[in-house]
Structure formats: C-alpha cells, structure tokens
Write a protein that holds these residues in place. Structure first.
Motif, mmCIF file in Angstrom:
data_model
loop_
_atom_site.group_PDB
_atom_site.id
_atom_site.type_symbol
_atom_site.label_atom_id
_atom_site.label_comp_id
_atom_site.label_asym_id
_atom_site.label_seq_id
_atom_site.Cartn_x
_atom_site.Cartn_y
_atom_site.Cartn_z
ATOM 1 N N GLN A 162 -0.501 9.601 5.228
ATOM 2 C CA GLN A 162 -1.941 9.119 5.185
ATOM 3 C C GLN A 162 -1.853 8.050 3.979
ATOM 4 O O GLN A 162 -0.813 8.065 3.289
ATOM 5 N N GLN A 163 -3.075 7.489 3.751
ATOM 6 C CA GLN A 163 -3.009 6.375 2.670
ATOM 7 C C GLN A 163 -3.181 6.884 1.551
ATOM 8 O O GLN A 163 -4.115 7.513 1.027
ATOM 9 N N GLY A 164 -2.322 6.252 0.313
ATOM 10 C CA GLY A 164 -2.269 6.999 -1.065
ATOM 11 C C GLY A 164 -3.017 6.177 -1.661
ATOM 12 O O GLY A 164 -3.970 5.083 -1.237
ATOM 13 N N MET A 197 0.868 -1.294 0.038
ATOM 14 C CA MET A 197 -0.004 0.117 -0.107
ATOM 15 C C MET A 197 0.659 1.223 0.078
ATOM 16 O O MET A 197 1.780 1.169 0.912
ATOM 17 N N SER A 198 0.590 2.234 -0.793
ATOM 18 C CA SER A 198 1.415 3.474 -0.975
ATOM 19 C C SER A 198 1.035 4.480 0.171
ATOM 20 O O SER A 198 -0.243 4.310 0.792
ATOM 21 N N ARG A 199 1.746 5.078 0.479
ATOM 22 C CA ARG A 199 1.649 6.430 1.458
ATOM 23 C C ARG A 199 1.882 7.702 1.108
ATOM 24 O O ARG A 199 2.864 7.847 0.056
ATOM 25 N N VAL A 200 1.504 8.806 1.480
ATOM 26 C CA VAL A 200 1.547 10.036 1.196
ATOM 27 C C VAL A 200 1.957 10.576 2.406
ATOM 28 O O VAL A 200 1.109 10.764 3.391
ATOM 29 N N SER A 201 2.837 11.703 2.253
ATOM 30 C CA SER A 201 3.254 12.615 3.383
ATOM 31 C C SER A 201 1.978 13.647 3.521
ATOM 32 O O SER A 201 1.604 14.152 2.420
ATOM 33 N N VAL A 202 1.786 14.040 4.753
ATOM 34 C CA VAL A 202 0.800 14.910 5.062
ATOM 35 C C VAL A 202 1.329 16.353 5.448
ATOM 36 O O VAL A 202 1.894 15.980 6.600
ATOM 37 N N PRO A 203 1.172 17.232 5.214
ATOM 38 C CA PRO A 203 1.909 18.631 5.463
ATOM 39 C C PRO A 203 1.100 19.080 6.923
ATOM 40 O O PRO A 203 0.114 19.056 6.889
ATOM 41 N N CYS A 204 1.939 19.325 7.852
ATOM 42 C CA CYS A 204 1.503 19.583 9.148
ATOM 43 C C CYS A 204 2.166 20.615 9.990
ATOM 44 O O CYS A 204 3.290 21.222 9.340
#
Length: 213
Positions: free
Chosen positions: A137-139, A1-8
């Motif tokens: 987060q889940q991509g 499962m791919s993942r995507v960085s979340v700006p925080c």
C-alpha cells in the motif's frame, strides 16, 4: 513514493472449469486465488508483486468499500494481462512480475479483498499458479526536498557573517552586475561610433571603416 507491505491471507486455490478449455480432469485451465486482509482497514493498493509459474493470463478483481450504507462491491481492475507472450515457449513462465495501480482499470482505493484469476489455455502447461505474492500500500509521503529559507531569503539574524572584511553585500550584487553590463554595452557602442573617420593610434585611417578610390 514510499510503499508499505500489507499483511494478507492467501486462501487455497479454487479450480474452475471453462467450456473452451480442454485439460485433464483436476487440472482445469482457470484457477482463482482469493486474498484477504484481516488485520488491515480498507487501504489504497499501490503494487502487487509475485513470481509467475506458467500462468499465461491474469485478471484481477477487488472488493471495495464504498459507503457505510452501501455493501462493498467487486470491480474488475485488470483483464487478461499477458504473462507468457508465446504459448509454445517458456518466455515469462517463471519471472517476477510487478503490477502498479496506474496499470489498473479502476481506482485502487478502499480495497477490502483481492481476487486473482489465472488462466492457462494451452494444454502444454497443466500446472500453473503464482508464488511469493506480496501486496503493498501507499506509505507516507516523503518530505519535500526544498532548500532552507535562509539560503534564498535570509533574515538578518540568520545571515552568515562574512569570512573576510570588505566582501560585497549579497543583496547588491545582482543590481551592480546589471549596471556593469549596461555600462559595457554603452562603452562598446560609443567606441565604435568615435572610430569612424578618425585616426587610430598609429596615425593611419582604419581600413575596415573607410576606403579610398
């Protein structure tokens, strides 16, 4: 499962004083770090990664969006996760840590805010925090790795032309192999029965099948 960085946005650390924690003033044993996501809609949290710095225990709370007519609520999804197994040694004191959603106590969907509660009850380590915090987060789901249809069920227009004339029809190979196997078994059975009580090619009885007294 791919993942995507979340700006925080990581807010400043807030120190809390807890009754059973005796440390020097200005360096209490409990710290709170709030994380907001101003440019992201409610999302499904997949992973939290950070570098520990002398934090012994970590708890995580999330504020989740429930419905348009219900205010968002805070939920505890991780409670006193141990980052330093031995308070008298530095094991785990400065290691990278990854926490995944399957380790959480609640569903990690529709997350609005994140709160990290850091605890260090030992007076040996007065300075502690977490560094290099990253939220993922889940991509999008990866495309399924399936074979093309023409490999298993080729249609006439997609069937490759034979390289050599006289090749067997692929659709008949399986049935012909089964027929050959059945014929071989029949021949083997009939050959064994015909040898009983008969002469072999040398004109002698088969000693494995007959015996004399």
């Amino acid at each position: 499962m791919s993942r995507v960085s979340v700006p925080c946005h990581v807010k400043g650390t807030v120190a809390l004083q807890v009754g059973d924690v005796r440390t020097s003033q200005g360096r209490p044993g409990v710290l709170v770090i709030d994380v907001t996501f101003p440019s992201v809609a409610p999302f499904e949290l997949q992973e939290i990664m950070f570098k520990n710095y002398y934090t012994a225990f970590l708890s995580i709370r999330v504020r989740q969006h429930t419905s348009p007519h219900t205010p968002a609520k805070w939920v505890t999804c991780l409670r006193d996760y141990c980052l330093m197994p031995d308070p008298h040694s530095e094991d785990g004191a400065q290691e990278y840590v990854s926490l995944f959603k399957h380790q959480m106590l609640c569903d990690m969907a529709r997350v609005l805010e994140l709160r990290l509660i850091l605890r260090q009850p030992s007076p040996l380590w007065l300075s502690f925090t977490v560094e290099e915090l990253q939220i993922y987060q889940q991509g999008s789901k990866s495309p399924s790795m399936t074979f093309p249809k023409w490999l298993s069920h080729p249609v006439p227009c997609e069937q490759p032309a034979p390289l050599i004339e006289g090749l067997p029809d692929p659709s008949r190979v399986s049935s012909e192999v089964q027929q050959m196997w059945a014929l071989t078994e029949m021949i083997r059975a009939s050959h064994t029965s015909t040898r009983i009580g008969r002469f072999d090619v040398d004109g002698c009885y088969d000693l494995n099948l007959l015996s004399y007294t």
